[in-house]
Design a protein around this motif. Structure first.
Motif, PDB file in Angstrom:
ATOM      1  N   UNK A   1       4.083  -0.655   8.109  1.00  0.00           N
ATOM      2  CA  UNK A   1       4.056  -1.784   7.447  1.00  0.00           C
ATOM      3  C   UNK A   1       4.808  -1.709   6.150  1.00  0.00           C
ATOM      4  N   UNK A   2       5.592  -2.628   5.715  1.00  0.00           N
ATOM      5  CA  UNK A   2       6.244  -2.548   4.442  1.00  0.00           C
ATOM      6  C   UNK A   2       5.369  -2.850   3.220  1.00  0.00           C
ATOM      7  N   UNK A   3       6.176  -2.722   2.141  1.00  0.00           N
ATOM      8  CA  UNK A   3       5.482  -2.831   0.845  1.00  0.00           C
ATOM      9  C   UNK A   3       4.812  -4.178   0.499  1.00  0.00           C
ATOM     10  N   UNK A   4       5.670  -5.208   0.965  1.00  0.00           N
ATOM     11  CA  UNK A   4       5.323  -6.631   0.756  1.00  0.00           C
ATOM     12  C   UNK A   4       3.844  -7.089   1.174  1.00  0.00           C
ATOM     13  N   UNK A   5       3.778  -6.565   2.519  1.00  0.00           N
ATOM     14  CA  UNK A   5       2.655  -7.107   3.266  1.00  0.00           C
ATOM     15  C   UNK A   5       1.222  -6.230   2.748  1.00  0.00           C
ATOM     16  N   UNK A   6       1.536  -5.042   2.281  1.00  0.00           N
ATOM     17  CA  UNK A   6       0.192  -4.251   1.865  1.00  0.00           C
ATOM     18  C   UNK A   6      -0.072  -4.829   0.394  1.00  0.00           C
TER      19      UNK A   6
END
Length: 91
Positions: A1-6
């Motif tokens: 997962x990328x940072x924006x999704x988290x």
């Protein structure tokens, strides 16, 4: 997962919890009303209940007396009402 999704998921959960907390404070009963609902009162102080139709207003004492004299039909294990027993050989 990328940072924006988290970050998006965490912010969405935080906003949802905030909306729920705000909604609860708006919808909750006042503390005095909630405390009064948990305190039993005598039936004489409850007044009358409007049953409408042909019955009109009836006191709570009369309703309790009617319930005691005419209890609801017992239910069988299957959930259906037990048929009434024939007590006399009438019509």
């Amino acid at each position: 997962m990328n940072r924006e999704s988290i970050v998006f998921c965490l912010l969405a959960v935080a906003v949802a919890l905030g909306v729920c907390a705000l909604g609860f404070t708006i919808a909750a009963l006042p503390a005095a009303t909630s405390a009064a609902a948990g305190r039993p009162v005598p039936a004489e102080t409850l007044g009358e209940v409007d049953l409408g139709g042909a019955w009109g207003k009836v006191s709570v004492i009369e309703l309790v007396g009617f319930y005691v004299e005419n209890p609801p039909a017992a239910k069988s294990a299957a959930g259906a009402a037990v048929p009434a027993t024939k007590r006399f050989g009438g019509c």
